[in-house]
Design an enzyme around this catalytic site. Sequence first.
Site, mmCIF file in Angstrom:
data_model
loop_
_atom_site.group_PDB
_atom_site.id
_atom_site.type_symbol
_atom_site.label_atom_id
_atom_site.label_comp_id
_atom_site.label_asym_id
_atom_site.label_seq_id
_atom_site.Cartn_x
_atom_site.Cartn_y
_atom_site.Cartn_z
ATOM 1 N N ASP A 16 -63.021 -36.317 9.576
ATOM 2 C CA ASP A 16 -64.457 -36.100 9.769
ATOM 3 C C ASP A 16 -64.986 -36.968 10.913
ATOM 4 O O ASP A 16 -64.501 -38.079 11.123
ATOM 5 C CB ASP A 16 -65.204 -36.428 8.462
ATOM 6 N N HIS A 33 -63.129 -32.041 18.753
ATOM 7 C CA HIS A 33 -61.986 -31.537 17.970
ATOM 8 C C HIS A 33 -60.676 -31.740 18.754
ATOM 9 O O HIS A 33 -59.661 -32.127 18.183
ATOM 10 C CB HIS A 33 -62.172 -30.052 17.640
ATOM 11 N N LEU A 127 -40.432 -35.522 6.950
ATOM 12 C CA LEU A 127 -41.859 -35.512 6.580
ATOM 13 C C LEU A 127 -42.348 -34.067 6.512
ATOM 14 O O LEU A 127 -41.999 -33.256 7.381
ATOM 15 C CB LEU A 127 -42.652 -36.278 7.652
HETATM 16 C C1 FPP Z 1 -64.765 -32.296 11.047
HETATM 17 O O1 FPP Z 1 -65.564 -33.002 11.974
HETATM 18 C C2 FPP Z 1 -63.600 -31.714 11.718
HETATM 19 C C3 FPP Z 1 -63.262 -30.383 11.677
HETATM 20 C C4 FPP Z 1 -64.030 -29.383 10.942
HETATM 21 C C5 FPP Z 1 -62.097 -29.864 12.413
HETATM 22 C C6 FPP Z 1 -60.884 -30.731 12.408
HETATM 23 C C7 FPP Z 1 -59.867 -30.126 13.275
HETATM 24 C C8 FPP Z 1 -59.124 -30.796 14.188
HETATM 25 C C9 FPP Z 1 -59.174 -32.258 14.401
HETATM 26 C C10 FPP Z 1 -58.157 -30.031 15.007
HETATM 27 C C11 FPP Z 1 -56.893 -29.950 14.260
HETATM 28 C C12 FPP Z 1 -55.913 -29.142 14.966
HETATM 29 C C13 FPP Z 1 -54.708 -28.867 14.397
HETATM 30 C C14 FPP Z 1 -53.703 -28.070 15.099
HETATM 31 C C15 FPP Z 1 -54.400 -29.380 13.080
HETATM 32 P P1 FPP Z 1 -67.059 -32.507 12.210
HETATM 33 O O2 FPP Z 1 -67.048 -31.489 13.301
HETATM 34 O O3 FPP Z 1 -67.634 -32.023 10.929
HETATM 35 O O4 FPP Z 1 -67.745 -33.831 12.675
HETATM 36 P P2 FPP Z 1 -69.291 -34.232 12.476
HETATM 37 O O5 FPP Z 1 -69.482 -34.402 10.996
HETATM 38 O O6 FPP Z 1 -69.382 -35.525 13.222
HETATM 39 O O7 FPP Z 1 -70.113 -33.134 13.086
#
Ligand code: FPP
Length: 237
Positions: A16, A33, A127
């Site tokens: 997050d 992201h 893993l």
């Molecule tokens: C939450 O942060 C994050 C997500 C919904 C997406 C997480 C995905 C990735 C890190 C990419 C992963 C890629 C692979 C291939 C596994 P948020 O956007 O809700 O953050 P905020 O709360 O600060 O808005």
Amino acid sequence: MSQEKRIPQHVAIIMDGNGRWAELHGLQRHEGHAAGIEPIRASLRAAIRYGIGYLTFYAFSTENWGRPAQEVDALMELFCQCVIHETPELQRQGIRLRTIGDNTRFSEKVRSHLARAEEQTAAGDRLTFILALNYSSRDEITRATRQIAARAAAGALDPERIDEATLSAALDTAEYPDPDLVIRTSGEKRLSNFLLWQASYAELYFPQVLWPDFSEEEFDRAIAEYDRRDRRFGLVK
Ligand code: FPP
């Protein structure tokens, strides 16, 4: 008493804070992201170093479809690019990629890239790297219940014999041990529909760090915190 550090067998992570990180750096949400990939690599390295067997990441929830189309499209592209580019390294490291969640809603392109990566890394035995994609616990439990009910309706299962093991075996996570430690970054203290059944006895850890800044040292801190926790599983010690 043993001085040896207790190591979780399965760590599950709610990544997050990508959006807040992007805003803080004057960037677009999708760039936040993209910056979230390196911490996944760092966590995989750390998990291998500790001999942790399973690492699960909440990469896309069933609720995330409600985000702006541009952000959803960017995430789909990121999943594809990431599995294409990272698969050789996963193979080299002996990491097996698996997914949980209902993948029927993804495009054929996303599904085929994921399926190919799963196939190509199937022999990895150091893993298991699990991506939760179009995942939510309520959806998973609903799908499992539907499957169990169908077996009962067909006469293949006596409803009286349905127990916790029946449900566990019908979940997407049937093959994996329950998480011992759930980490959610960015200081939010919620599980947000993630592994609710499986995390019943997990230790919860909520560091302030935003996901793109999560490093191997942050992972070390999480393991040290886990080592300090007193797990009783409802018993007296
Ligand atoms: C939450 O942060 C994050 C997500 C919904 C997406 C997480 C995905 C990735 C890190 C990419 C992963 C890629 C692979 C291939 C596994 P948020 O956007 O809700 O953050 P905020 O709360 O600060 O808005």
